[in-house]
Write an enzyme that holds these catalytic residues in place. Sequence first.
Site, mmCIF file in Angstrom:
data_model
loop_
_atom_site.group_PDB
_atom_site.id
_atom_site.type_symbol
_atom_site.label_atom_id
_atom_site.label_comp_id
_atom_site.label_asym_id
_atom_site.label_seq_id
_atom_site.Cartn_x
_atom_site.Cartn_y
_atom_site.Cartn_z
ATOM 1 N N GLU A 1 10.698 9.347 8.899
ATOM 2 C CA GLU A 1 9.571 10.242 9.220
ATOM 3 C C GLU A 1 8.240 9.496 9.166
ATOM 4 O O GLU A 1 7.336 9.751 9.966
ATOM 5 C CB GLU A 1 9.553 11.420 8.229
ATOM 6 C CG GLU A 1 8.517 12.465 8.520
ATOM 7 C CD GLU A 1 8.785 13.224 9.818
ATOM 8 O OE1 GLU A 1 9.738 14.024 9.852
ATOM 9 O OE2 GLU A 1 8.045 13.011 10.783
ATOM 10 N N ASP B 1 1.872 -0.549 18.760
ATOM 11 C CA ASP B 1 2.309 0.349 17.680
ATOM 12 C C ASP B 1 2.519 1.770 18.219
ATOM 13 O O ASP B 1 3.524 2.419 17.902
ATOM 14 C CB ASP B 1 1.246 0.339 16.565
ATOM 15 C CG ASP B 1 1.568 1.317 15.458
ATOM 16 O OD1 ASP B 1 2.462 1.025 14.648
ATOM 17 O OD2 ASP B 1 0.935 2.393 15.416
ATOM 18 N N GLY C 1 -2.363 5.388 6.297
ATOM 19 C CA GLY C 1 -2.947 5.406 4.955
ATOM 20 C C GLY C 1 -1.896 5.625 3.884
ATOM 21 O O GLY C 1 -0.801 6.115 4.141
ATOM 22 N N LYS D 1 6.132 3.997 18.465
ATOM 23 C CA LYS D 1 6.301 5.392 18.038
ATOM 24 C C LYS D 1 6.731 6.258 19.212
ATOM 25 O O LYS D 1 7.596 7.135 19.074
ATOM 26 C CB LYS D 1 4.981 5.904 17.438
ATOM 27 C CG LYS D 1 4.605 5.172 16.156
ATOM 28 C CD LYS D 1 3.161 5.398 15.782
ATOM 29 C CE LYS D 1 2.796 4.684 14.497
ATOM 30 N NZ LYS D 1 1.345 4.637 14.251
ATOM 31 N N GLY E 1 2.347 8.933 10.722
ATOM 32 C CA GLY E 1 2.060 8.950 9.283
ATOM 33 C C GLY E 1 2.568 10.177 8.570
ATOM 34 O O GLY E 1 3.767 10.422 8.479
ATOM 35 N N ILE F 1 2.342 13.344 9.314
ATOM 36 C CA ILE F 1 2.718 14.554 10.082
ATOM 37 C C ILE F 1 4.247 14.603 10.196
ATOM 38 O O ILE F 1 4.850 13.636 10.665
ATOM 39 C CB ILE F 1 2.131 14.512 11.509
ATOM 40 C CG1 ILE F 1 0.612 14.311 11.484
ATOM 41 C CG2 ILE F 1 2.509 15.776 12.274
ATOM 42 C CD1 ILE F 1 -0.003 14.116 12.870
ATOM 43 N N THR G 1 0.827 -1.213 0.000
ATOM 44 C CA THR G 1 0.000 0.000 0.000
ATOM 45 C C THR G 1 0.862 1.264 0.000
ATOM 46 O O THR G 1 0.668 2.167 -0.825
ATOM 47 C CB THR G 1 -0.908 0.004 1.253
ATOM 48 O OG1 THR G 1 -1.623 -1.223 1.269
ATOM 49 C CG2 THR G 1 -1.873 1.163 1.246
HETATM 50 N N1 HSE Z 1 -1.208 0.892 11.988
HETATM 51 C C1 HSE Z 1 -0.700 2.213 12.092
HETATM 52 C C2 HSE Z 1 -1.801 3.136 12.592
HETATM 53 C C3 HSE Z 1 -0.209 2.669 10.743
HETATM 54 O O1 HSE Z 1 -2.948 2.714 12.589
HETATM 55 O O2 HSE Z 1 -1.515 4.240 13.016
HETATM 56 C C4 HSE Z 1 0.576 3.907 10.772
HETATM 57 O O3 HSE Z 1 1.723 3.787 11.560
#
Ligand code: HSE
Length: 443
Positions: free
Chosen positions: A133, A205, A311, A209, A138, A140, A17
Amino acid sequence: MSGQQDAIGVGLIGFGTIGTGVVKVLQDNAAEIEQRLGFPLRMARIADLDLETDRGVDLTGIHFDSDTPGLIADPNVDIVIELVGGYDVPRKFILEAFAAGKHVVTANKALLAVHGREIFGAASAAGVDIAFEAAVAGGIPILRALREGLAGNKIETVLGILNGTTNYVLTEMESTGEDFDVVLKRAQELGYAEADPTFDVDGIDAAHKLALLTTMAYGAEVVFDEIPTEGIRGLVPLDFELAAEFGYRIKLLGIAKCHRDDDGTERIESRVNPTLIPKSSMLANVDGAMNAVEVIGNAVGPTLYYGAGAGEMPTASAVVGDLIEISREIKRGGAGPVAPLSYLPQHIVAKESVSNDELMGCAYLRFTTKNDPAALGQLTGALGGESVGVASVVQREDGGDSVTIVVLTQTASEAALGRALAKIEALPVVMEAPRVIRIEEEV
Ligand code: HSE
């Protein structure tokens, strides 16, 4: 190095994707990119095991096969993009790319959060760039903000909605009353969720981050699996309804704060948990797959960054931003990149952490008890016994043998709350483990 005159050549490993989005951005925005750089960025080569699926993009002029070592060794490839996901395979590709003198762009927060020391060390030893980044929030450009725009500050707080999937699920559950599983499936179909969606729903996740943000904000070496992490499983429609009645919305927040003592010692608080935040706050109004990160610096004060956290195209935007930055450095003759983690490697050190027990705050507590008139008194008695004051109570009967009692506490220490909850859980009148959601008023 690259075949085309003056172009910087890019090789993409992993044509899913996000990779497809990167090809689209490079093609659709080629003119603007060239006008900003003064030279073209050219997708020279793509490697993926799936050579059949039609990604709906024009591959004319792009060498596309499954030969990853060939891509890494290709002299037409100056920068390798790793978008494979997972740990072992991308780790190997990235290290091979460094060994071949190639710069790397990745969106792989899991790999960097867990194996960052090795990956960043290898990039530094090879004298090449690693940029990521797209790994955090995502589209930002939050890492660039921390590394460059805010580099003159002592950072006090980094706090935000770091996972698009869970924010989408929370928003949809709240607005439609649909079940968790139904909404999660839709988030997967929309391409937001990780390959293993438990990473999203269990807060892992967001913790990946947050680990990167914490290191970049404070120069703190972070052991990812020591970050206290709680996900969104087990939230029920009543939680959203009562949160709203009390004036809050529920968001999964990643929070990193620096506690600076008078003697200059820095201690780091870093955690991921569902949180009640005031309905009127800007973060409470971040809906769907959008992310938002608040950074407070001692000079700048509070700043807020908002955008699509997941996305195809937003994440591709971040990847291409990194390609542009690295391309400029290549053309400048490799004067040396900005430290990828903002602090120079020798200044990234272990720092003491603040345990959850030390934290003070209010909480939302949901109890399921037997339908017994003594239940409420026993709960509040146990809380009061540990000096945890009660601010509000709501009781809902389900028409059966059980009742739900929701308590908002006054400010108390987590340690005291933990002791009270342990006593409450042992009460015969209590039917299941209490659900605790912290409240953050200052967002
Ligand atoms: N699975 C992650 C989310 C994708 O939903 O934020 C982006 O890091």
